[in-house]
Write a protein that holds these residues in place. Structure first.
Motif, PDB file in Angstrom:
ATOM      1  N   ASP A 183      83.386  92.845 -10.162  1.00 37.50           N
ATOM      2  CA  ASP A 183      84.638  92.862 -10.563  1.00 37.50           C
ATOM      3  C   ASP A 183      84.758  92.135 -12.057  1.00 37.50           C
ATOM      4  O   ASP A 183      83.732  91.619 -12.340  1.00 37.50           O
ATOM      5  CB  ASP A 183      85.523  92.474  -9.803  1.00 37.50           C
ATOM      6  CG  ASP A 183      87.054  92.605  -9.863  1.00 37.50           C
ATOM      7  OD1 ASP A 183      87.255  93.614 -10.845  1.00 37.50           O
ATOM      8  OD2 ASP A 183      87.923  91.994  -9.298  1.00 37.50           O
ATOM      9  N   GLU A 224      98.441  91.119 -17.792  1.00 38.88           N
ATOM     10  CA  GLU A 224      97.324  91.380 -16.817  1.00 38.88           C
ATOM     11  C   GLU A 224      96.821  92.781 -16.802  1.00 38.88           C
ATOM     12  O   GLU A 224      95.589  92.824 -16.884  1.00 38.88           O
ATOM     13  CB  GLU A 224      97.360  91.141 -15.400  1.00 38.88           C
ATOM     14  CG  GLU A 224      96.273  90.960 -14.286  1.00 38.88           C
ATOM     15  CD  GLU A 224      96.206  90.627 -13.104  1.00 38.88           C
ATOM     16  OE1 GLU A 224      95.231  90.909 -12.062  1.00 38.88           O
ATOM     17  OE2 GLU A 224      97.533  90.166 -12.735  1.00 38.88           O
ATOM     18  N   ALA A 225      97.768  93.786 -16.821  1.00 35.67           N
ATOM     19  CA  ALA A 225      97.076  94.958 -16.928  1.00 35.67           C
ATOM     20  C   ALA A 225      96.415  95.317 -18.290  1.00 35.67           C
ATOM     21  O   ALA A 225      95.446  95.905 -18.619  1.00 35.67           O
ATOM     22  CB  ALA A 225      98.351  96.081 -17.000  1.00 35.67           C
ATOM     23  N   ARG A 266      93.159  93.735 -18.227  1.00 32.45           N
ATOM     24  CA  ARG A 266      91.951  94.374 -17.579  1.00 32.45           C
ATOM     25  C   ARG A 266      91.648  95.802 -18.319  1.00 32.45           C
ATOM     26  O   ARG A 266      90.708  96.127 -18.287  1.00 32.45           O
ATOM     27  CB  ARG A 266      92.730  94.946 -16.234  1.00 32.45           C
ATOM     28  CG  ARG A 266      92.605  93.885 -15.228  1.00 32.45           C
ATOM     29  CD  ARG A 266      93.149  94.357 -13.816  1.00 32.45           C
ATOM     30  NE  ARG A 266      92.948  93.209 -13.043  1.00 32.45           N
ATOM     31  CZ  ARG A 266      91.632  92.891 -12.454  1.00 32.45           C
ATOM     32  NH1 ARG A 266      90.649  93.608 -12.487  1.00 32.45           N
ATOM     33  NH2 ARG A 266      91.663  92.073 -11.270  1.00 32.45           N
ATOM     34  N   GLU A 267      92.545  96.419 -18.938  1.00 35.01           N
ATOM     35  CA  GLU A 267      92.363  97.701 -19.906  1.00 35.01           C
ATOM     36  C   GLU A 267      91.384  97.222 -20.907  1.00 35.01           C
ATOM     37  O   GLU A 267      90.347  97.995 -21.173  1.00 35.01           O
ATOM     38  CB  GLU A 267      93.573  98.176 -20.236  1.00 35.01           C
ATOM     39  CG  GLU A 267      93.488  99.694 -21.074  1.00 35.01           C
ATOM     40  CD  GLU A 267      94.620 100.312 -21.720  1.00 35.01           C
ATOM     41  OE1 GLU A 267      94.750 100.628 -22.607  1.00 35.01           O
ATOM     42  OE2 GLU A 267      95.755  99.809 -20.811  1.00 35.01           O
ATOM     43  N   VAL A 281      87.583  96.565 -19.330  1.00 37.72           N
ATOM     44  CA  VAL A 281      87.234  97.758 -19.034  1.00 37.72           C
ATOM     45  C   VAL A 281      86.804  98.752 -20.063  1.00 37.72           C
ATOM     46  O   VAL A 281      85.661  99.287 -20.229  1.00 37.72           O
ATOM     47  CB  VAL A 281      88.077  98.395 -18.028  1.00 37.72           C
ATOM     48  CG1 VAL A 281      87.431  99.792 -17.677  1.00 37.72           C
ATOM     49  CG2 VAL A 281      88.284  97.635 -16.730  1.00 37.72           C
ATOM     50  N   VAL A 288      90.479 105.053 -18.784  1.00 32.67           N
ATOM     51  CA  VAL A 288      90.904 103.696 -18.275  1.00 32.67           C
ATOM     52  C   VAL A 288      92.215 103.507 -18.065  1.00 32.67           C
ATOM     53  O   VAL A 288      92.611 102.931 -16.881  1.00 32.67           O
ATOM     54  CB  VAL A 288      90.235 102.755 -19.546  1.00 32.67           C
ATOM     55  CG1 VAL A 288      91.059 101.367 -19.202  1.00 32.67           C
ATOM     56  CG2 VAL A 288      88.754 102.665 -19.664  1.00 32.67           C
ATOM     57  N   LYS A 289      93.128 103.930 -18.718  1.00 33.57           N
ATOM     58  CA  LYS A 289      94.511 104.021 -18.646  1.00 33.57           C
ATOM     59  C   LYS A 289      94.881 104.782 -17.176  1.00 33.57           C
ATOM     60  O   LYS A 289      95.959 104.127 -16.586  1.00 33.57           O
ATOM     61  CB  LYS A 289      95.311 104.492 -19.630  1.00 33.57           C
ATOM     62  CG  LYS A 289      94.989 103.475 -21.159  1.00 33.57           C
ATOM     63  CD  LYS A 289      96.199 104.136 -22.131  1.00 33.57           C
ATOM     64  CE  LYS A 289      96.085 103.201 -23.252  1.00 33.57           C
ATOM     65  NZ  LYS A 289      96.754 103.540 -24.321  1.00 33.57           N
ATOM     66  N   ASN A 336      93.151 105.155 -14.367  1.00 32.97           N
ATOM     67  CA  ASN A 336      92.490 104.684 -13.280  1.00 32.97           C
ATOM     68  C   ASN A 336      93.122 103.305 -13.063  1.00 32.97           C
ATOM     69  O   ASN A 336      93.142 102.843 -11.901  1.00 32.97           O
ATOM     70  CB  ASN A 336      90.895 104.566 -13.350  1.00 32.97           C
ATOM     71  CG  ASN A 336      90.180 105.936 -13.336  1.00 32.97           C
ATOM     72  OD1 ASN A 336      90.695 106.666 -12.277  1.00 32.97           O
ATOM     73  ND2 ASN A 336      89.580 106.377 -14.172  1.00 32.97           N
ATOM     74  N   LEU A 337      93.438 102.551 -14.232  1.00 30.09           N
ATOM     75  CA  LEU A 337      94.133 101.243 -13.978  1.00 30.09           C
ATOM     76  C   LEU A 337      95.457 101.300 -13.639  1.00 30.09           C
ATOM     77  O   LEU A 337      96.150 100.201 -13.291  1.00 30.09           O
ATOM     78  CB  LEU A 337      93.982 100.253 -15.284  1.00 30.09           C
ATOM     79  CG  LEU A 337      92.519 100.013 -15.366  1.00 30.09           C
ATOM     80  CD1 LEU A 337      92.557  99.139 -16.808  1.00 30.09           C
ATOM     81  CD2 LEU A 337      91.965  99.227 -14.600  1.00 30.09           C
ATOM     82  N   THR A 338      96.119 102.507 -13.535  1.00 29.23           N
ATOM     83  CA  THR A 338      97.451 102.572 -13.303  1.00 29.23           C
ATOM     84  C   THR A 338      97.634 103.068 -11.933  1.00 29.23           C
ATOM     85  O   THR A 338      99.001 103.314 -11.640  1.00 29.23           O
ATOM     86  CB  THR A 338      98.325 103.424 -14.554  1.00 29.23           C
ATOM     87  OG1 THR A 338      97.659 104.867 -14.590  1.00 29.23           O
ATOM     88  CG2 THR A 338      98.632 102.705 -15.708  1.00 29.23           C
TER      89      THR A 338
END
Length: 84
Positions: A27, A43-44, A47-48, A51, A78-79, A81-83
């Protein structure tokens, strides 16, 4: 930080071919997230950024002629999968 280690293996003995693949993934590092968050990113967004930068590091090794399209595609994935 985040890391991925892959090890493809191809073993050919006479007519017997064996192929395997190993992979480890961890992670994102809490300290890296904290660093980006302390500079105003959500945080989003943090993370984006982490990644995407990890993916961009891999893409950058492909050579300049091939990375522009892949950079855009990785950013989109990336956007997405993170959403989820």
């Amino acid at each position: 930080g985040a890391s991925a280690n892959v090890k493809p293996n191809l073993q050919i003995i006479a007519d017997d071919v064996k192929c395997s693949h190993g992979c480890t993934v961890c992670d994102l590092d809490d300290e890296e997230l904290f660093y980006l968050r302390s500079r105003g990113l959500t945080e989003a967004q943090a993370r984006e950024a982490l990644v995407f930068s990890f993916g961009f590091e891999v893409i950058g090794k492909l050579g300049k002629g091939r990375w522009e399209d892949l950079t855009q595609r990785v950013g989109i994935r990336v956007k997405e999968n993170l959403t989820l």
